[in-house]
Each structure stands twice: as C-alpha cells, then as structure tokens.
Design a protein around this motif. Structure first.
Motif, PDB file in Angstrom:
ATOM      1  N   SER A  23      -5.951   2.168   1.610  1.00 30.70           N
ATOM      2  CA  SER A  23      -5.700   0.726   1.575  1.00 30.70           C
ATOM      3  C   SER A  23      -4.972   0.206   2.802  1.00 30.70           C
ATOM      4  O   SER A  23      -5.146  -0.948   3.182  1.00 30.70           O
ATOM      5  CB  SER A  23      -4.933   0.350   0.304  1.00 30.70           C
ATOM      6  N   GLU A  24      -4.142   1.053   3.445  1.00 33.19           N
ATOM      7  CA  GLU A  24      -3.450   0.582   4.652  1.00 33.19           C
ATOM      8  C   GLU A  24      -4.443   0.331   5.779  1.00 33.19           C
ATOM      9  O   GLU A  24      -4.204  -0.490   6.667  1.00 33.19           O
ATOM     10  CB  GLU A  24      -2.347   1.563   5.080  1.00 33.19           C
ATOM     11  N   THR A  25      -5.593   1.008   5.738  1.00 30.98           N
ATOM     12  CA  THR A  25      -6.649   0.809   6.732  1.00 30.98           C
ATOM     13  C   THR A  25      -7.570  -0.332   6.317  1.00 30.98           C
ATOM     14  O   THR A  25      -7.915  -1.200   7.119  1.00 30.98           O
ATOM     15  CB  THR A  25      -7.472   2.098   6.902  1.00 30.98           C
ATOM     16  N   SER A  53       2.774  -1.251   4.319  1.00 34.53           N
ATOM     17  CA  SER A  53       2.189   0.073   4.123  1.00 34.53           C
ATOM     18  C   SER A  53       3.284   1.141   4.155  1.00 34.53           C
ATOM     19  O   SER A  53       4.141   1.137   5.034  1.00 34.53           O
ATOM     20  CB  SER A  53       1.134   0.358   5.190  1.00 34.53           C
ATOM     21  N   ALA A 104      -5.746  -3.570   6.823  1.00 33.86           N
ATOM     22  CA  ALA A 104      -5.026  -3.672   8.097  1.00 33.86           C
ATOM     23  C   ALA A 104      -5.230  -5.035   8.753  1.00 33.86           C
ATOM     24  O   ALA A 104      -6.317  -5.605   8.712  1.00 33.86           O
ATOM     25  CB  ALA A 104      -5.494  -2.571   9.046  1.00 33.86           C
ATOM     26  N   TYR A 126       2.199   3.388   9.692  1.00 35.65           N
ATOM     27  CA  TYR A 126       2.736   2.830   8.442  1.00 35.65           C
ATOM     28  C   TYR A 126       3.996   2.030   8.756  1.00 35.65           C
ATOM     29  O   TYR A 126       4.686   2.308   9.738  1.00 35.65           O
ATOM     30  CB  TYR A 126       3.081   3.948   7.449  1.00 35.65           C
ATOM     31  N   LEU A 184       0.804  -7.538   4.248  1.00 36.61           N
ATOM     32  CA  LEU A 184       0.597  -6.118   3.945  1.00 36.61           C
ATOM     33  C   LEU A 184       1.830  -5.308   4.320  1.00 36.61           C
ATOM     34  O   LEU A 184       2.365  -5.435   5.413  1.00 36.61           O
ATOM     35  CB  LEU A 184      -0.606  -5.582   4.718  1.00 36.61           C
ATOM     36  N   SER A 213     -10.683   6.299   8.071  1.00 32.96           N
ATOM     37  CA  SER A 213      -9.669   5.651   8.897  1.00 32.96           C
ATOM     38  C   SER A 213      -9.770   6.155  10.334  1.00 32.96           C
ATOM     39  O   SER A 213     -10.287   7.244  10.595  1.00 32.96           O
ATOM     40  CB  SER A 213      -8.273   5.947   8.343  1.00 32.96           C
ATOM     41  N   SER A 273       0.850  -1.191   0.000  1.00 36.68           N
ATOM     42  CA  SER A 273       0.000   0.000   0.000  1.00 36.68           C
ATOM     43  C   SER A 273       0.887   1.241   0.000  1.00 36.68           C
ATOM     44  O   SER A 273       1.706   1.424   0.903  1.00 36.68           O
ATOM     45  CB  SER A 273      -0.890  -0.021   1.253  1.00 36.68           C
ATOM     46  N   SER A 285       0.772   5.293   0.055  1.00 38.79           N
ATOM     47  CA  SER A 285       0.073   6.570   0.221  1.00 38.79           C
ATOM     48  C   SER A 285       1.091   7.679  -0.004  1.00 38.79           C
ATOM     49  O   SER A 285       2.286   7.483   0.225  1.00 38.79           O
ATOM     50  CB  SER A 285      -0.545   6.681   1.612  1.00 38.79           C
TER      51      SER A 285
END
Length: 202
Positions: free
Chosen positions: A107-109, A119, A112, A173, A117, A163, A8, A10
C-alpha cells in the motif's frame, strides 16, 4: 477527522504489526483494510463467499513463475490478478477521499504521492519475534523460525514484485519502528504522535 488520512502498515512476521494497525484504526475511528478487502471485492464483482475464501490462500503471495504466464498483458496467475484487484480497490478508496488504515498489500507503493499517506514499517528483534510466534500459535522454536522465514520470504517477494524499492528499506517509509523496543502500545503511540504532528488529525 478533517482531512483524508491513509496509514499504511508493513511488517515483519511476528512483530505484532496487525495488532498495531488494529489499535490505530480503533483509536482514530478508521476502517482497517486487510484480508477483509477480499470479501468486499467479491461483493463488488457479484461473486459469492466461496470466491473470497478461495482467494485467501493466494493473498499477499508472489506468483509462481512456473505455473503462470502473461499473454497480451493478461496473466493467468491468481496471485497476480488478486494483487491488482486489491491495488485497484485501494486506489478507488483513496480517489473517493476515504480515510483508512491498511495492512501490507504494497500500500505504501500503491498510494505513493498522495497527500495524507503515512507509511510505516515495523521490525523487531529475532528472539522477541520467535517468542511471539511460539506463544500465539503454540509452536516449538524451530517451528516458529520456519514459519517466520516462510512468511517473510513470501512478503518480501510479493512486495519487491510490485514495488520499485526493496521491502523494509527505511528510506522509503515515513517511519520504521522496532516493536520489540517500543511494545505494541508504544508503537501505536509513536505513530499516532507522528500523525498529530504532521497532519493535526488527532
């Protein structure tokens, strides 16, 4: 690749985060999920091209509280409904064991707690970001500043709406990188090295 990997990315506007995500996807042989999700969602719902084209102006945008309302859990906000469709799309990909790189979309949320994953939040120095936006879009410095501020404000509001932590808060992150210091290729190298160390995928 032996195991599922979801990266992910951001980013602040003007950092080159899209290029970082694109290069990582190419290097690792993974699909890059960004605005192209809209086309896939439209196809899955049996809708024509005109729908995902219309959706693009609402993509990664916060809802307008003055023009939307929610009744019995159903919202009339295009931004809100589109966000939920993309979140559902990402969860389905993850549930199916697929690997991918995804740009933004909270997407990181959304992903999660899932194994695999990674991030990343990409930031940058103000002057370098201005220069990047000026060159990319052929804008004056003031125009670049306005464009950066508008996009970052929208991304922040979108993220914070969906989020439970603030956009860009480093505690949430795996990695935060200053792309002005590393450059695009340096950021890619650092992220891929992290993946190699933690997951042994490269």
């Amino acid at each position: 690749m032996g195991r599922q990997l979801m990266i992910s990315i951001s980013r602040e506007y003007g950092t080159g985060g899209h290029l970082v995500a694109q290069k990582i996807a190419e290097d690792l042989g993974l699909p890059l999920l960004n605005r192209n999700m809209l086309e896939e969602i439209a196809k899955d719902k049996g809708l024509g091209e005109e729908h995902h084209k219309q959706w693009e102006e609402h993509d990664e945008k916060p809802k307008n509280p003055f023009l939307s309302r929610t009744v019995k859990g159903h919202s009339n906000s295009m931004e809100e409904n589109l966000a939920q469709m993309q979140f559902e799309y990402l969860r389905k990909k993850a549930d199916n064991g697929e690997s991918f790189v995804v740009l933004g979309r909270c997407s990181e949320t959304v992903l999660a707690g899932r194994d695999g994953l990674v991030s990343v939040f990409i930031t940058g120095n103000k002057e370098e970001k201005i220069a990047h936006v000026e060159e990319t879009y052929q804008l004056s410095k003031n125009e670049a500043l306005f464009k950066m501020a508008r996009h970052d404000k929208s991304r922040q509001a979108y993220h914070n709406r969906h989020s439970d932590f603030k956009w860009g808060d480093s505690r949430n992150y795996d990695m935060c990188l200053n792309c002005s210091r590393t450059g695009i290729d340096g950021a890619v190298e650092l992220i891929e090295k992290y993946v190699e160390i933690v997951y042994g995928n490269k």
